[in-house]
Design an enzyme around this catalytic site. Structure first.
Site, PDB file in Angstrom:
ATOM      1  N   GLY A  23      68.969  51.127  17.708  1.00 41.48           N
ATOM      2  CA  GLY A  23      68.416  51.663  16.477  1.00 41.48           C
ATOM      3  C   GLY A  23      67.923  53.076  16.701  1.00 41.48           C
ATOM      4  O   GLY A  23      68.534  53.840  17.466  1.00 41.48           O
ATOM      5  N   CYS A  24      66.845  53.443  16.079  1.00 44.18           N
ATOM      6  CA  CYS A  24      66.285  54.791  16.202  1.00 44.18           C
ATOM      7  C   CYS A  24      66.111  55.189  17.660  1.00 44.18           C
ATOM      8  O   CYS A  24      65.387  54.537  18.412  1.00 44.18           O
ATOM      9  CB  CYS A  24      64.934  54.852  15.491  1.00 44.18           C
ATOM     10  SG  CYS A  24      64.015  56.368  15.791  1.00 44.18           S
TER      11      CYS A  24
END
Length: 207
Positions: free
Chosen positions: A37-38
């Protein structure tokens, strides 16, 4: 033995010793590439682990050369947001980092992570050689056998392609912009979801 012969022998032994030292030093340093993800959050999680010397945010897996953040975030390049982690394997092993990775993500989400959805935010482990592939697959098998939830794990293990470092402003974002980073992480629900899935992870710290 002549003076020239002695010099040649001494030089040869010095070169052998130097090569051995270089080889040992190289063997102690490895890299692991993961997408969770991020990349700000992945970087933060891994740089908190003893033995990790650096975590670089970047892009991997797509079809556009030298992609920019704007291009990747358009979700048209096929890239993952990923992090390349450099570590000393005499302090922390590849196996330990592989097992730790699962506890920092939601491996049941095939569409992204937490509040971020789409291709760039999907999870994956990228092996760089056969040894890493074997370690990653063993770690995945162990997690599947012992996971504390019923949902299937959908995180793939993929062969690494070219890794492109992200722009400078993304590197160490969590230390450069601590308030913004903390707000983003909290509002995205990352830690609350991880706690719900995995419970407390003692080794996990957030700077």
């Amino acid at each position: 033995m002549t003076i020239i012969s002695r010099l040649k022998m001494t030089l040869g032994l010095t070169l052998i010793a130097s090569t051995a030292l270089i080889g040992n030093s190289y063997a102690q340093t490895q890299t692991i590439i993961v997408a969770g993800g991020c990349f700000w959050c992945v970087e933060s999680d891994f740089e908190a682990v003893e033995g990790v010397s650096e975590a670089v945010s970047g892009y991997i897996g797509g079809h556009t050369k030298n992609p920019t953040y704007k291009q990747v975030s358009s979700k048209n390049t096929g890239h993952y947001e990923a992090v390349k982690i450099t570590f000393d394997d005499e302090v922390v092993s590849l196996e330990t980092l592989s097992d730790y990775f699962w506890k920092t993500i939601d491996p049941t989400d095939a569409n992204g992570q937490f509040c971020d959805k789409g291709g760039p935010y999907k999870t994956a482990m990228f092996y760089q050689d056969a040894e890493q592939q074997a370690v990653f697959e063993a770690s995945l098998a162990k997690v599947k056998a012992n996971k504390p939830f019923s949902e299937d794990i959908v995180t793939p293990i993929l062969a690494a392609t070219k890794f492109y470092p992200a722009e400078d402003y993304h590197q160490d974002y969590y230390t450069k912009n601590p308030k913004r980073y903390s707000y983003y992480r909290f509002s995205c629900g990352r830690d609350s979801k991880i706690k719900k899935l995995w419970g407390s992870v003692e080794s996990k710290k957030h700077k």
